[in-house]
Design a protein around this motif. Structure first.
Motif, PDB file in Angstrom:
ATOM      1  N   SER A  42       0.817  -1.212   0.000  1.00  0.00           N
ATOM      2  CA  SER A  42       0.000   0.000   0.000  1.00  0.00           C
ATOM      3  C   SER A  42       0.853   1.265   0.000  1.00  0.00           C
ATOM      4  N   ILE A  43       2.119   1.120   0.339  1.00  0.00           N
ATOM      5  CA  ILE A  43       3.014   2.274   0.413  1.00  0.00           C
ATOM      6  C   ILE A  43       3.858   2.410  -0.851  1.00  0.00           C
ATOM      7  N   TYR A  44       4.390   1.273  -1.373  1.00  0.00           N
ATOM      8  CA  TYR A  44       5.348   1.301  -2.461  1.00  0.00           C
ATOM      9  C   TYR A  44       4.734   0.814  -3.767  1.00  0.00           C
ATOM     10  N   THR A  45       5.160   1.432  -4.872  1.00  0.00           N
ATOM     11  CA  THR A  45       4.873   0.923  -6.206  1.00  0.00           C
ATOM     12  C   THR A  45       6.159   0.320  -6.742  1.00  0.00           C
ATOM     13  N   LYS A  46       6.122  -0.977  -7.070  1.00  0.00           N
ATOM     14  CA  LYS A  46       7.324  -1.672  -7.529  1.00  0.00           C
ATOM     15  C   LYS A  46       7.157  -2.075  -8.988  1.00  0.00           C
ATOM     16  N   LEU A  47       8.244  -1.952  -9.743  1.00  0.00           N
ATOM     17  CA  LEU A  47       8.236  -2.373 -11.138  1.00  0.00           C
ATOM     18  C   LEU A  47       8.387  -3.877 -11.215  1.00  0.00           C
ATOM     19  N   ARG A  48       7.483  -4.523 -11.948  1.00  0.00           N
ATOM     20  CA  ARG A  48       7.567  -5.960 -12.168  1.00  0.00           C
ATOM     21  C   ARG A  48       8.441  -6.201 -13.391  1.00  0.00           C
ATOM     22  N   PHE A  49       9.548  -6.893 -13.215  1.00  0.00           N
ATOM     23  CA  PHE A  49      10.488  -7.045 -14.313  1.00  0.00           C
ATOM     24  C   PHE A  49      10.117  -8.169 -15.260  1.00  0.00           C
ATOM     25  N   THR A  50       8.893  -8.693 -15.101  1.00  0.00           N
ATOM     26  CA  THR A  50       8.367  -9.593 -16.120  1.00  0.00           C
ATOM     27  C   THR A  50       7.759  -8.795 -17.267  1.00  0.00           C
ATOM     28  N   SER A  51       7.431  -7.528 -17.016  1.00  0.00           N
ATOM     29  CA  SER A  51       6.833  -6.693 -18.054  1.00  0.00           C
ATOM     30  C   SER A  51       7.612  -5.408 -18.285  1.00  0.00           C
ATOM     31  N   GLY A  52       8.370  -4.963 -17.296  1.00  0.00           N
ATOM     32  CA  GLY A  52       9.249  -3.821 -17.475  1.00  0.00           C
ATOM     33  C   GLY A  52      10.666  -4.300 -17.707  1.00  0.00           C
ATOM     34  N   GLY A  53      11.596  -3.372 -17.826  1.00  0.00           N
ATOM     35  CA  GLY A  53      12.973  -3.775 -18.099  1.00  0.00           C
ATOM     36  C   GLY A  53      13.978  -2.802 -17.544  1.00  0.00           C
ATOM     37  N   ALA A  54      15.222  -3.259 -17.433  1.00  0.00           N
ATOM     38  CA  ALA A  54      16.321  -2.428 -16.953  1.00  0.00           C
ATOM     39  C   ALA A  54      17.487  -2.527 -17.918  1.00  0.00           C
ATOM     40  N   CYS A  55      18.127  -1.416 -18.181  1.00  0.00           N
ATOM     41  CA  CYS A  55      19.349  -1.386 -18.978  1.00  0.00           C
ATOM     42  C   CYS A  55      20.499  -1.899 -18.116  1.00  0.00           C
ATOM     43  N   ILE A  56      21.275  -2.858 -18.624  1.00  0.00           N
ATOM     44  CA  ILE A  56      22.347  -3.464 -17.838  1.00  0.00           C
ATOM     45  C   ILE A  56      23.699  -3.223 -18.485  1.00  0.00           C
ATOM     46  N   ARG A  57      24.756  -3.589 -17.785  1.00  0.00           N
ATOM     47  CA  ARG A  57      26.117  -3.308 -18.234  1.00  0.00           C
ATOM     48  C   ARG A  57      26.688  -4.454 -19.062  1.00  0.00           C
ATOM     49  N   LEU A  58      27.255  -4.089 -20.207  1.00  0.00           N
ATOM     50  CA  LEU A  58      28.022  -4.999 -21.034  1.00  0.00           C
ATOM     51  C   LEU A  58      29.439  -4.468 -21.144  1.00  0.00           C
ATOM     52  N   LEU A  59      30.369  -5.361 -21.452  1.00  0.00           N
ATOM     53  CA  LEU A  59      31.758  -4.964 -21.592  1.00  0.00           C
ATOM     54  C   LEU A  59      32.349  -5.591 -22.854  1.00  0.00           C
TER      55      LEU A  59
END
Length: 835
Positions: A42-59
């Motif tokens: 009820s306090i926090y809104t969390k992103l579900r990473f089954t439908s959203g996404g995050a940019c990650i690090r490649l090298l």
């Protein structure tokens, strides 16, 4: 106080501190909050990473790209709505920007170039897109420019919508929001805007050009984003491989032969010499800024599906087995993994051929007589076969008649250069439309000269009313577009190559190599029909033929055309279909039966399995051939390679992805010669499983269709098919001690062998690459990250005044509790003395 009443008091307090505005969805009723998790939700809104996404690090060998938080700790910042042109001076230091998908591309491009923006922002949140396409993609304008074979091809703008974001290193986290989280974040940013005037002078505005005032203040609550996107790998690919903080990007390509190879690869039972090879190529994977959201519907999955459906047509049991037996060329279907990463898949395959490895035994570079590559075909422009439509009403009506008129049966003869009939094909016309495709060949050199007759032969086949129009690509282009075929031309520049695409001189798919290249996300009910009305109430005629509408009927038409063309070419002794000997006369009389309804059904199933979010890997076709560990959307980001398989002819769930295993099984069954149907497991014989395949299956057969189910229902069958996996990873990496099953527990390790990867004939990998003009191998790897990454939470952070008040109230409560407890203890002791 009872537990229930305590929860009610706490919930009421939470609601007071977490509500954003009157318009925001109401939080849970405190009367139904029964545990701490419900209270937290009820306090926090969390992103579900089954439908959203995050940019990650490649090298790579030269540095870092992608995204990460600057430290291993969480980063928190106030939400601020921005536009593409918002300057660093308008953004308070430490803000988390929320931006529309349409504006995000230009804004991120500026972030990569402007240090002030990099130093000001704490993160970026991209809203869910409701538009057809944002109009940009993350790839360069000239994709794979450094890998072009000819100098004139390296600056050609094939991808005008490209912004080249994939080569940028961002020092802050970037998230793609799903629809629900996006709406919530916009409301929270609007609340911040309403509560405080940005630039009023309150808060910090120093450092990094952040000249705007702070968001919130001593007496104002502010909505914030709390993010964790810490990455373990630093430096470059070589250093993180040594430190074991990263894994190489990689996977497995798949190739299948029709007819299948004999048990002894270097002998052909029909003659003393091997059959020449006609190589058909499609790619498996793509990439996007948010790797987990890569669906790649048009680029490249539409071409892959067309190739797979064509393979099934050619191997169909509806056709006389003598058709395939009459082939004077062997057709090799090659599905390549890893191409977005410097043509990693084809480079590795050619290196495997240099080594003579088991994975490519029977596939020889010198035997390739011609290459046909199928690229983007899912958004091909469709052209009405009937007379020109003159009114808007007729145009609308014609779209509605598609299905009604799609069952006309036609018999056609694939034309040849000498006008003799070759490989009669019978099929049901798939629609009343032709789909416009373009044949690309080299503009100069040996390959261009040799490819002209091959393209002409393909065009003559297409001219026989197969549902496609194959035009020669514009002479203004420098030759081949970005394609796997260019890797083969490095080593054999004389090979005739035709690349078939939906575009002429530039990509029509603005979502190329992006998370927006989807089937269902932005189509009108998955059709090419746009019947929206303008403000005048009339149909908006200008939007009817949007070339960016995904249309799987075009894929079906491409598959029918490809199967017909391959059958014709394989029965001819030359690439231009001309008969050079009397022995070809009999072959020319053997028909290829094509049931367009069956092709459409196959394409529909494959689109659902490989290109749509639903059913995805949970589709019936996948489950008939294997047991997927993930029933969600098929991922088309190459991913990491933890170990290497030892048997290239057996799918291994510990090594290959579910997509790779599905393609292997599909091609194995489609090109097999001893089964009666794709769905009839009873026709496969004998029984087999991964544990006994080497002994249960005779030489020249493979174990296909086994599933992770107890008993005979899960067993596979030995089928007469040649289908193999080929590893796809950097030629400068070696998996030391890999046995295909162990994870990185000390029994094996990845090793950078930049100066010591030597083939069986003594050739160093670096020297081999230099001999054929390959650019330096970039050695793509992906950083490891902790289990808490990635995470994103949105919540209302109270003002300092409220924090102090709460602290004061807490201290007062503590003091009061101590006083009350002391008084109670004193009274108790006094009572005990009296007793």
């Amino acid at each position: 106080m009872t537990r229930a009443s305590l929860l009610t008091v706490i919930a009421i307090a939470a609601i007071l501190t977490s509500s954003v505005s009157a318009d925001q969805a109401s939080p849970p009723d405190p009367a139904v909050i029964t545990n701490s998790k419900e209270l937290q939700d009820s306090i926090y809104t969390k992103l579900r990473f089954t439908s959203g996404g995050a940019c990650i690090r490649l090298l790579t060998r030269t540095g870092v790209v992608g995204c990460a938080t600057p430290t291993s700790t969480q980063v928190t910042g106030p939400l601020l709505a921005v536009a593409a042109t918002t300057s660093a001076n308008e953004i308070p230091l430490g803000s988390v920007a929320i931006i529309s998908a349409e504006d995000a591309g230009k804004f991120l491009q500026r972030c990569g170039l402007e240090t002030d923006l990099q130093n000001t922002l704490a993160g970026v949140l991209i809203q869910h897109s409701l538009a057809a396409f944002p109009g940009w993609n993350e790839a360069p304008v000239a994709p794979y420019a450094e890998y072009a074979v000819h100098e004139m091809q390296r600056d050609y703008p094939w991808n005008p919508a490209g912004l080249d974001l994939m080569s940028v290193s961002f020092p802050f986290p970037i998230y793609q929001l799903d629809n629900e989280t996006s709406a919530n974040a916009v409301q929270r940013a609007q609340y911040n805007r309403e509560q405080t005037k940005i630039g009023s002078g309150s808060g910090s505005g120093s450092g990094g050009g952040g000249g705007g005032g702070g968001i919130g203040g001593e007496s104002t609550a502010v909505n914030v984003a709390r993010m964790e996107l810490s990455m373990e790998a630093t430096g470059n690919a070589s250093s993180c491989i040594t430190a074991k903080t990263c894994y190489p990007l990689g996977g497995y390509s798949i190739w299948a032969a029709l007819p299948s190879l004999p048990p002894t690869p270097h002998e052909d039972p029909k003659s003393e010499k091997k059959l020449p090879t006609l190589l058909v190529i499609a790619q498996i994977d793509s990439t996007s800024f948010f790797h987990s959201l890569t669906q790649a519907a048009d680029s490249p999955i539409s071409g892959l599906i067309a190739m797979m459906a064509a393979a099934q047509v050619l191997g169909s049991t509806e056709n006389d087995p003598l058709v395939v037996q009459s082939y004077q060329k062997r057709i090799i279907f090659l599905a390549v993994t890893g191409e977005p990463w410097g043509y990693m898949g084809s480079r590795r395959l050619l290196w495997e051929m240099e080594n003579g490895n088991l994975s490519v035994q029977g596939l020889e570079l010198d035997s390739i007589e011609g290459i046909i590559e199928i690229g983007q075909v899912g958004r091909a422009k469709k052209i009405k076969k009937k007379s020109t439509v003159t009114t808007e009403a007729e145009e609308v009506s014609s779209f509605a008649e598609d299905e009604k008129n799609s069952k006309n049966t036609t018999t056609i003869a694939a034309a040849t250069n000498n006008s003799s009939a070759t490989a009669i094909s019978t099929f049901s016309s798939p629609s009343i439309y032709n789909y416009q495709l373009y044949g690309h060949i080299e503009k100069s050199g040996d390959s261009g000269t040799a490819a002209a007759p091959l393209l002409a032969a393909l065009q003559e086949v297409a001219a026989t009313n197969l549902g496609v129009i194959l035009s020669s690509a514009s002479t203004t282009t420098p030759g081949l577009p970005p394609s796997t075929s260019s890797s083969f031309l490095r080593q054999r520049p004389e090979i005739p190559v035709v690349v078939i695409e939906e575009f002429n001189s530039e990509f029509i798919n603005s979502a190329y190599h992006s998370q927006y290249d989807t089937v269902e996300g932005n189509n009108n009910n998955d059709t090419n029909t746009n019947t929206s009305k303008s403000t005048t109430g009339k149909v908006d005629f200008s939007d009817f033929q949007k070339e960016e509408r995904f249309d799987q009927n075009g894929i079906s038409a491409t598959a029918i055309f490809l199967a017909t063309a391959l059958n014709s070419l394989a029965q001819s002794s030359t690439l231009d279909n001309s008969s050079s000997s009397s022995s070809n006369t009999t072959a020319s009389e053997l028909p290829l039966q094509i049931n367009s309804t069956a092709v459409e059904e196959t394409v529909d199933q494959l689109v659902g399995c490989l290109a749509k979010s639903s059913p995805g890997m949970g589709c019936s076709l996948v489950n008939a051939l294997m047991t997927p560990w993930n029933s969600g959307p098929a991922g088309h980001y190459v991913g990491i390679l933890r170990t290497v398989a030892q048997n290239p002819s057996l799918p291994d769930p510990n090594v290959q992805t579910y997509v790779e295993r599905f393609i292997w099984n599909f091609l194995a069954v489609s090109t097999a010669t001893n089964i009666t149907s794709l769905s009839s497991s009873a026709s496969l014989s004998p029984w087999c499983s991964p544990n006994n395949a080497s002994t249960a299956c005779p030489a020249g057969t493979v174990c296909a269709g086994w599933r992770d189910i107890q008993g005979s229902a899960g067993s596979g069958k030995c089928i007469n098919s040649t289908v193999k996996f080929v590893p796809s990873y950097s030629t400068l990496l070696e998996c030391v001690g890999c046995n295909g099953t162990d994870t990185d527990d000390g029994t094996f390790r990845w090793k950078d062998v930049s100066s010591g990867n030597v083939s069986t004939n003594g050739t160093d990998a670096t020297a081999w690459a230099a001999r054929y003009g390959w650019p330096d191998d970039p050695v793509w790897v992906e950083s490891n990250w902790p289990s808490s990454t990635p995470s994103l939470e949105l919540f209302l952070k109270e003002s300092s005044a409220v924090d102090y008040a709460v602290l004061g109230a807490g201290l007062a409560t503590t003091v009061a509790s101590v006083v009350v407890a002391g008084a109670v203890q004193f009274a108790w002791n006094k009572r005990m003395k009296q007793d």
